[in-house]
Design an enzyme around this catalytic site. Sequence first.
Site, PDB file in Angstrom:
ATOM      1  N   SER A 188       0.842  -1.200   0.000  1.00  0.00           N
ATOM      2  CA  SER A 188       0.000   0.000   0.000  1.00  0.00           C
ATOM      3  C   SER A 188       0.875   1.247   0.000  1.00  0.00           C
ATOM      4  O   SER A 188       1.958   1.262  -0.588  1.00  0.00           O
ATOM      5  CB  SER A 188      -0.972  -0.047   1.184  1.00  0.00           C
ATOM      6  OG  SER A 188      -0.272  -0.212   2.404  1.00  0.00           O
ATOM      7  N   ASP A 209       3.347  12.275   8.574  1.00  0.00           N
ATOM      8  CA  ASP A 209       1.974  12.650   8.922  1.00  0.00           C
ATOM      9  C   ASP A 209       1.364  11.745   9.996  1.00  0.00           C
ATOM     10  O   ASP A 209       0.157  11.751  10.194  1.00  0.00           O
ATOM     11  CB  ASP A 209       1.088  12.620   7.673  1.00  0.00           C
ATOM     12  CG  ASP A 209       1.159  11.273   6.944  1.00  0.00           C
ATOM     13  OD1 ASP A 209       1.662  10.282   7.535  1.00  0.00           O
ATOM     14  OD2 ASP A 209       0.711  11.202   5.795  1.00  0.00           O
ATOM     15  N   HIS A 269       2.784   7.736   7.367  1.00  0.00           N
ATOM     16  CA  HIS A 269       3.786   7.482   6.330  1.00  0.00           C
ATOM     17  C   HIS A 269       5.175   7.865   6.820  1.00  0.00           C
ATOM     18  O   HIS A 269       5.336   8.754   7.650  1.00  0.00           O
ATOM     19  CB  HIS A 269       3.409   8.232   5.058  1.00  0.00           C
ATOM     20  CG  HIS A 269       2.046   7.858   4.566  1.00  0.00           C
ATOM     21  ND1 HIS A 269       0.961   8.688   4.692  1.00  0.00           N
ATOM     22  CD2 HIS A 269       1.600   6.711   3.998  1.00  0.00           C
ATOM     23  CE1 HIS A 269      -0.106   8.085   4.199  1.00  0.00           C
ATOM     24  NE2 HIS A 269       0.250   6.876   3.778  1.00  0.00           N
TER      25      HIS A 269
END
Length: 253
Positions: A14, A187, A190
């Site tokens: 992902s 953030d 990530h």
Amino acid sequence: MVGPVRPQLVLFGSSIVQLSFSNEGWGATLANLYARKADIFLRGYSGWNSRRALQVLDQIFPKDAPIQPSLVIVYFGGNDSVHPHPSGLGPHVPLPEYIENMRKIALHLKTLSEKTRLIFLSAPPVNEEQIREALSDKLGKPNRTNESCRIYSEACLELCRDLDIKAIDLWTAIQRRDDWLTECFTDGIHLSSEGSKIVVKEITKVLTEAEWEPSLHWKSLPAEFGEDSPYDPVSPDGKATVNVSELCFGIEN
């Protein structure tokens, strides 16, 4: 297709994978390490969970492909671990289904070829406060917790033990760093460059310790067109040239 054909290393997962070439990411570092030795294929899809990955697994990794990857590094789990939404929409995958999906992904990849090797990355931790500050305007009320990441991380690791697959415990590895909450994320989810350094360090450890034949450690692979050449830089004494095919400029690994 350009040649000569090199070993293929595929990063599949992902957003932790999709973004691995940004912010001095771990994918970019691997591509630098394997320059002239192997090709890094980025197959990262932001927002994906194991359910969606399983749906297209045959398209991304067809069993009848003439060339199969030498190594696949797989990451799914963080999106699966988010809390379920009352509407039934969203990335949440119940834990038993997540485990079964990852099992099917692993078994499919193991059958690609006798020499296709696997490394699974478990769900990393998250900084819940940073998520609220950075992503609430885009994703609404945060529904991902560090505890849910731990549960899915442990499930992935247990599955890998059962299937004899190399696995990296990112949830634990990142939290060994004292300042992980402030330095390892962009953030809250990530990875920053500092977070990616931990991923590279853990992958390096696996590649060093794995008793794979042939070895997939970059130092064990020959450099393409690595023969001495009169066109290489001239040595300081001016009597010969310096073969730079094996040099990794600016890399400490």
